[in-house]
Design an enzyme around this catalytic site. Structure first.
Site, PDB file in Angstrom:
ATOM      1  N   GLU A 108       4.801  -3.254 -17.718  1.00  0.00           N
ATOM      2  CA  GLU A 108       4.242  -2.005 -17.185  1.00  0.00           C
ATOM      3  C   GLU A 108       5.063  -0.805 -17.655  1.00  0.00           C
ATOM      4  O   GLU A 108       4.521   0.236 -18.024  1.00  0.00           O
ATOM      5  CB  GLU A 108       4.196  -2.040 -15.656  1.00  0.00           C
ATOM      6  CG  GLU A 108       3.127  -3.004 -15.124  1.00  0.00           C
ATOM      7  CD  GLU A 108       2.734  -2.734 -13.689  1.00  0.00           C
ATOM      8  OE1 GLU A 108       3.601  -2.315 -12.899  1.00  0.00           O
ATOM      9  OE2 GLU A 108       1.551  -2.950 -13.348  1.00  0.00           O
ATOM     10  N   ALA A 124       4.570  -6.654  -3.794  1.00  0.00           N
ATOM     11  CA  ALA A 124       4.243  -5.720  -2.719  1.00  0.00           C
ATOM     12  C   ALA A 124       3.093  -6.297  -1.889  1.00  0.00           C
ATOM     13  O   ALA A 124       3.055  -6.146  -0.665  1.00  0.00           O
ATOM     14  CB  ALA A 124       3.830  -4.387  -3.330  1.00  0.00           C
ATOM     15  N   LYS A 152      -6.484  -1.127 -10.515  1.00  0.00           N
ATOM     16  CA  LYS A 152      -5.086  -0.863 -10.121  1.00  0.00           C
ATOM     17  C   LYS A 152      -5.011   0.400  -9.257  1.00  0.00           C
ATOM     18  O   LYS A 152      -4.342   0.433  -8.232  1.00  0.00           O
ATOM     19  CB  LYS A 152      -4.235  -0.704 -11.393  1.00  0.00           C
ATOM     20  CG  LYS A 152      -2.793  -0.359 -11.171  1.00  0.00           C
ATOM     21  CD  LYS A 152      -1.932  -1.575 -11.120  1.00  0.00           C
ATOM     22  CE  LYS A 152      -0.479  -1.200 -10.933  1.00  0.00           C
ATOM     23  NZ  LYS A 152       0.349  -2.312 -10.609  1.00  0.00           N
ATOM     24  N   ALA A 160      12.594   0.446   5.115  1.00  0.00           N
ATOM     25  CA  ALA A 160      11.231   0.990   5.197  1.00  0.00           C
ATOM     26  C   ALA A 160      10.543   0.868   3.846  1.00  0.00           C
ATOM     27  O   ALA A 160      10.047   1.841   3.282  1.00  0.00           O
ATOM     28  CB  ALA A 160      11.259   2.441   5.672  1.00  0.00           C
ATOM     29  N   TYR A 208       7.719  -1.799   1.590  1.00  0.00           N
ATOM     30  CA  TYR A 208       6.354  -2.235   1.875  1.00  0.00           C
ATOM     31  C   TYR A 208       6.298  -3.085   3.139  1.00  0.00           C
ATOM     32  O   TYR A 208       5.433  -2.897   3.992  1.00  0.00           O
ATOM     33  CB  TYR A 208       5.796  -3.039   0.699  1.00  0.00           C
ATOM     34  CG  TYR A 208       5.484  -2.166  -0.481  1.00  0.00           C
ATOM     35  CD1 TYR A 208       4.289  -1.461  -0.545  1.00  0.00           C
ATOM     36  CD2 TYR A 208       6.387  -2.023  -1.521  1.00  0.00           C
ATOM     37  CE1 TYR A 208       3.997  -0.648  -1.615  1.00  0.00           C
ATOM     38  CE2 TYR A 208       6.107  -1.210  -2.603  1.00  0.00           C
ATOM     39  CZ  TYR A 208       4.912  -0.519  -2.648  1.00  0.00           C
ATOM     40  OH  TYR A 208       4.636   0.298  -3.707  1.00  0.00           O
ATOM     41  N   ASP A 264      10.757  -9.154  -0.351  1.00  0.00           N
ATOM     42  CA  ASP A 264      11.574  -9.733  -1.426  1.00  0.00           C
ATOM     43  C   ASP A 264      12.854 -10.412  -0.939  1.00  0.00           C
ATOM     44  O   ASP A 264      13.527 -11.089  -1.714  1.00  0.00           O
ATOM     45  CB  ASP A 264      11.944  -8.640  -2.444  1.00  0.00           C
ATOM     46  CG  ASP A 264      10.739  -8.210  -3.270  1.00  0.00           C
ATOM     47  OD1 ASP A 264       9.641  -8.746  -3.048  1.00  0.00           O
ATOM     48  OD2 ASP A 264      10.908  -7.332  -4.127  1.00  0.00           O
TER      49      ASP A 264
HETATM   50  P1  FAD Z   1      11.166  -2.643  -0.896  1.00  0.00           P
HETATM   51  O1  FAD Z   1       9.799  -2.103  -1.061  1.00  0.00           O
HETATM   52  O2  FAD Z   1      12.052  -2.703  -2.089  1.00  0.00           O
HETATM   53  O3  FAD Z   1      11.894  -1.821   0.254  1.00  0.00           O
HETATM   54  C1  FAD Z   1      13.225  -2.015   0.654  1.00  0.00           C
HETATM   55  C2  FAD Z   1      13.635  -0.839   1.526  1.00  0.00           C
HETATM   56  O4  FAD Z   1      14.928  -1.093   2.067  1.00  0.00           O
HETATM   57  C3  FAD Z   1      13.739   0.482   0.769  1.00  0.00           C
HETATM   58  O5  FAD Z   1      13.139   1.509   1.504  1.00  0.00           O
HETATM   59  C4  FAD Z   1      15.241   0.717   0.651  1.00  0.00           C
HETATM   60  O6  FAD Z   1      15.608   2.093   0.604  1.00  0.00           O
HETATM   61  C5  FAD Z   1      15.744   0.063   1.924  1.00  0.00           C
HETATM   62  N1  FAD Z   1      17.129  -0.376   1.833  1.00  0.00           N
HETATM   63  C6  FAD Z   1      17.679  -1.148   0.876  1.00  0.00           C
HETATM   64  N2  FAD Z   1      18.979  -1.371   1.142  1.00  0.00           N
HETATM   65  C7  FAD Z   1      19.243  -0.730   2.296  1.00  0.00           C
HETATM   66  C8  FAD Z   1      20.413  -0.603   3.096  1.00  0.00           C
HETATM   67  N3  FAD Z   1      21.570  -1.180   2.773  1.00  0.00           N
HETATM   68  N4  FAD Z   1      20.332   0.128   4.231  1.00  0.00           N
HETATM   69  C9  FAD Z   1      19.155   0.729   4.601  1.00  0.00           C
HETATM   70  N5  FAD Z   1      18.027   0.633   3.883  1.00  0.00           N
HETATM   71  C10 FAD Z   1      18.071  -0.087   2.746  1.00  0.00           C
HETATM   72  N6  FAD Z   1       4.270  -5.801  -6.719  1.00  0.00           N
HETATM   73  C11 FAD Z   1       2.921  -5.903  -6.663  1.00  0.00           C
HETATM   74  O7  FAD Z   1       2.398  -6.583  -5.754  1.00  0.00           O
HETATM   75  N7  FAD Z   1       2.112  -5.257  -7.555  1.00  0.00           N
HETATM   76  C12 FAD Z   1       2.611  -4.456  -8.535  1.00  0.00           C
HETATM   77  O8  FAD Z   1       1.870  -3.883  -9.328  1.00  0.00           O
HETATM   78  C13 FAD Z   1       4.030  -4.306  -8.625  1.00  0.00           C
HETATM   79  N8  FAD Z   1       4.575  -3.481  -9.542  1.00  0.00           N
HETATM   80  C14 FAD Z   1       5.935  -3.299  -9.564  1.00  0.00           C
HETATM   81  C15 FAD Z   1       6.460  -2.372 -10.485  1.00  0.00           C
HETATM   82  C16 FAD Z   1       7.838  -2.142 -10.500  1.00  0.00           C
HETATM   83  C17 FAD Z   1       8.388  -1.139 -11.476  1.00  0.00           C
HETATM   84  C18 FAD Z   1       8.708  -2.849  -9.598  1.00  0.00           C
HETATM   85  C19 FAD Z   1      10.188  -2.582  -9.612  1.00  0.00           C
HETATM   86  C20 FAD Z   1       8.174  -3.750  -8.696  1.00  0.00           C
HETATM   87  C21 FAD Z   1       6.797  -3.988  -8.665  1.00  0.00           C
HETATM   88  N9  FAD Z   1       6.228  -4.887  -7.739  1.00  0.00           N
HETATM   89  C22 FAD Z   1       4.856  -5.028  -7.677  1.00  0.00           C
HETATM   90  C23 FAD Z   1       7.081  -5.648  -6.782  1.00  0.00           C
HETATM   91  C24 FAD Z   1       7.128  -4.936  -5.427  1.00  0.00           C
HETATM   92  O9  FAD Z   1       7.427  -3.578  -5.615  1.00  0.00           O
HETATM   93  C25 FAD Z   1       8.159  -5.564  -4.484  1.00  0.00           C
HETATM   94  O10 FAD Z   1       7.849  -6.932  -4.364  1.00  0.00           O
HETATM   95  C26 FAD Z   1       8.106  -4.869  -3.109  1.00  0.00           C
HETATM   96  O11 FAD Z   1       8.614  -3.557  -3.237  1.00  0.00           O
HETATM   97  C27 FAD Z   1       8.909  -5.622  -2.049  1.00  0.00           C
HETATM   98  O12 FAD Z   1       8.797  -4.959  -0.826  1.00  0.00           O
HETATM   99  P2  FAD Z   1       9.970  -5.031   0.269  1.00  0.00           P
HETATM  100  O13 FAD Z   1       9.439  -4.431   1.520  1.00  0.00           O
HETATM  101  O14 FAD Z   1      10.522  -6.393   0.332  1.00  0.00           O
HETATM  102  O15 FAD Z   1      11.141  -4.126  -0.333  1.00  0.00           O
END
Ligand code: FAD
Length: 403
Positions: A170, A316, A376, A11, A13, A300
């Site tokens: 950041e 994100a 932002k 859960a 983004y 990701d």
């Molecule tokens: P995530 O948002 O990482 O979500 C993964 C989910 O899977 C989480 O809820 C986690 O708990 C769950 N999960 C993981 N493993 C398991 C498991 N084994 N079992 C069950 N659940 C699990 N991007 C931007 O576009 N703009 C920004 O300004 C920006 N700033 C950032 C700042 C920081 C500090 C960081 C770390 C990243 C930033 N990013 C930014 C990148 C962005 O946050 C990621 O690209 C984005 O979170 C990816 O989304 P996602 O849905 O793939 O994964």
């Protein structure tokens, strides 16, 4: 296919956006939808650097999944994915197994350490709520120890950030603003604290226009961040970090090394035996994996190319767009319509340099300072609105620009 079982893993983004949109489009008579996540909250990964620096309490970055997900439409399971058995269309969790017809993998990233010795053992990474909290506590613990032991030689007051990309910059911007507060709390003179930002390339924030990079460097340096470019990290040890620059090796003593230089897909997807590149799983234009029609990967975990053949960044912004897209596409599939191709819409990049400072490249314009910081905030609030409407925005939004 009779009534299909759609399982969304993660859960973040991507997963949250997919679930939030599907609950509006797909009727329970058409499909059973299950969202599985480790915790009962979704978190704002893009705010984690503030949690790690201590400028924003981690509870502010958490969103109760139940506030967004309609459990009459989507079954919510709190459990941890252990593995995915593709041949059996089965996901193994810590406490149960689930069979799927359609699997959406949105398990996010893990830090990539590129085999550099000691990084996984001794460095800290900003990857989720608890890791961000650990960094904040680690820094404060070292400040507290310093005050009690009066030892400076062991680098307790040195904080080293490895990686001058978006996350590292950041974090550096937030942390340096917060140092005076922590110093006051632990009775430490400000000038004893050193924050280093190590970057392997010849400049931080590669990909940004040169003027924006220069602005960011000046902003950080003027507040006391020591930026070391062309610094190739060789190892991390219990007492610091070793890097090479211009053929010589250097060591910075530190008990707080934070590694931000790179991410890869969650290691669960590495074991899927699907084609990978850049540490992520390659997907087709409709975001299905190349080898398995039942598995879609977003955010990701997935590797997708834009119209010009460039690898899409792990952001994100992209994860959310893919979440929305996948909801529409799977809805079309269930209703017997044609699926379409994912077309990313990258409007720009925004990087915060602290609460009231930043840089942005948007619609071919470059913004600096408070204007970028306001933008932002707007982007953060826009996401909350898209995910949970006005209610979520009012509850979690950032409305005070400079605090
Ligand atoms: P995530 O948002 O990482 O979500 C993964 C989910 O899977 C989480 O809820 C986690 O708990 C769950 N999960 C993981 N493993 C398991 C498991 N084994 N079992 C069950 N659940 C699990 N991007 C931007 O576009 N703009 C920004 O300004 C920006 N700033 C950032 C700042 C920081 C500090 C960081 C770390 C990243 C930033 N990013 C930014 C990148 C962005 O946050 C990621 O690209 C984005 O979170 C990816 O989304 P996602 O849905 O793939 O994964």
């Amino acid at each position: 296919m009779n009534k299909p079982h759609i399982v969304i893993l993660g859960a973040g983004y991507g997963g949250m956006m997919a679930a939030a949109k599907m609950q509006k489009m797909i009727h329970p008579n058409e499909a059973t939808i299950t969202l599985v996540n480790k915790h009962d909250y979704h978190y704002q990964t893009t705010w984690l650097h503030e949690n790690a620096a201590g400028t924003l309490h981690h509870d502010r970055s958490k969103i109760d999944i139940k506030e967004v997900i309609d459990r009459n439409r989507i079954k919510l399971i709190l459990d941890e994915v252990v593995s995915i058995k593709r041949e059996e269309k089965r996901v193994k969790f810590k406490n149960r197994d689930l069979y799927y017809d359609i699997l959406i993998v949105s398990l996010g990233f893990e830090p990539a350490t590129y085999g550099i010795p000691g990084l996984s053992e001794f460095a800290y990474s900003i990857k989720d709520i608890n890791s961000a909290r650990l960094i904040r506590e680690r820094v404060e613990y070292n400040f507290a120890l310093y005050t009690n032991e009066k030892k400076s030689k062991d680098g307790r007051l040195n904080i080293v950030i490895g990686g001058g990309g978006l996350t590292g910059v950041e974090f550096a911007g937030e942390l340096i603003n917060h140092i005076p507060t922590i110093c006051k709390e632990y009775d430490i003179e400000k000038n004893l604290v050193k924050v280093f930002l190590l970057e392997g390339k010849d400049c931080v924030l590669s990909g940004y226009d040169e003027s924006a990079v220069q602005y960011a460097m000046n902003s950080l340096q003027s507040r006391g961040v020591e930026i070391i470019n062309d610094a190739v990290v060789k190892a991390c040890t219990e007492d610091g970090i070793i890097y090479e620059k211009a053929g010589s090796e250097y060591k910075i003593l530190s008990k707080s090394v934070i590694w931000t230089a790179g991410t890869k897909a969650n290691s669960i997807v590495e074991r899927l035996n699907l084609s990978m590149d850049h540490g992520r799983v390659k997907v087709r234009n409709d975001l299905r994996s190349i080898e398995d029609d039942s598995i879609y990967l977003i955010g990701d975990c997935s590797l997708h190319y834009d119209q010009n053949g460039n690898v899409l960044p792990s952001t994100a912004q992209i994860a959310m767009q893919q979440g929305e897209f996948i909801a529409r596409n799977i809805n079309a599939k269930i209703k017997g319509k044609e699926m379409t191709d994912f077309l990313p819409d990258i409007s720009g990049m925004i990087t915060s340099l602290g609460k009231d400072d930043g840089i942005a490249e948007i619609f071919n314009r470059i913004l600096f300072g408070w204007k970028a910081a306001v933008l932002k905030r707007f982007a953060d609030n826009w996401y909350l609105f898209k995910l949970g409407g006005i209610q979520l925005l009012m509850k979690k939004g950032k409305f005070n620009i400079f605090h």
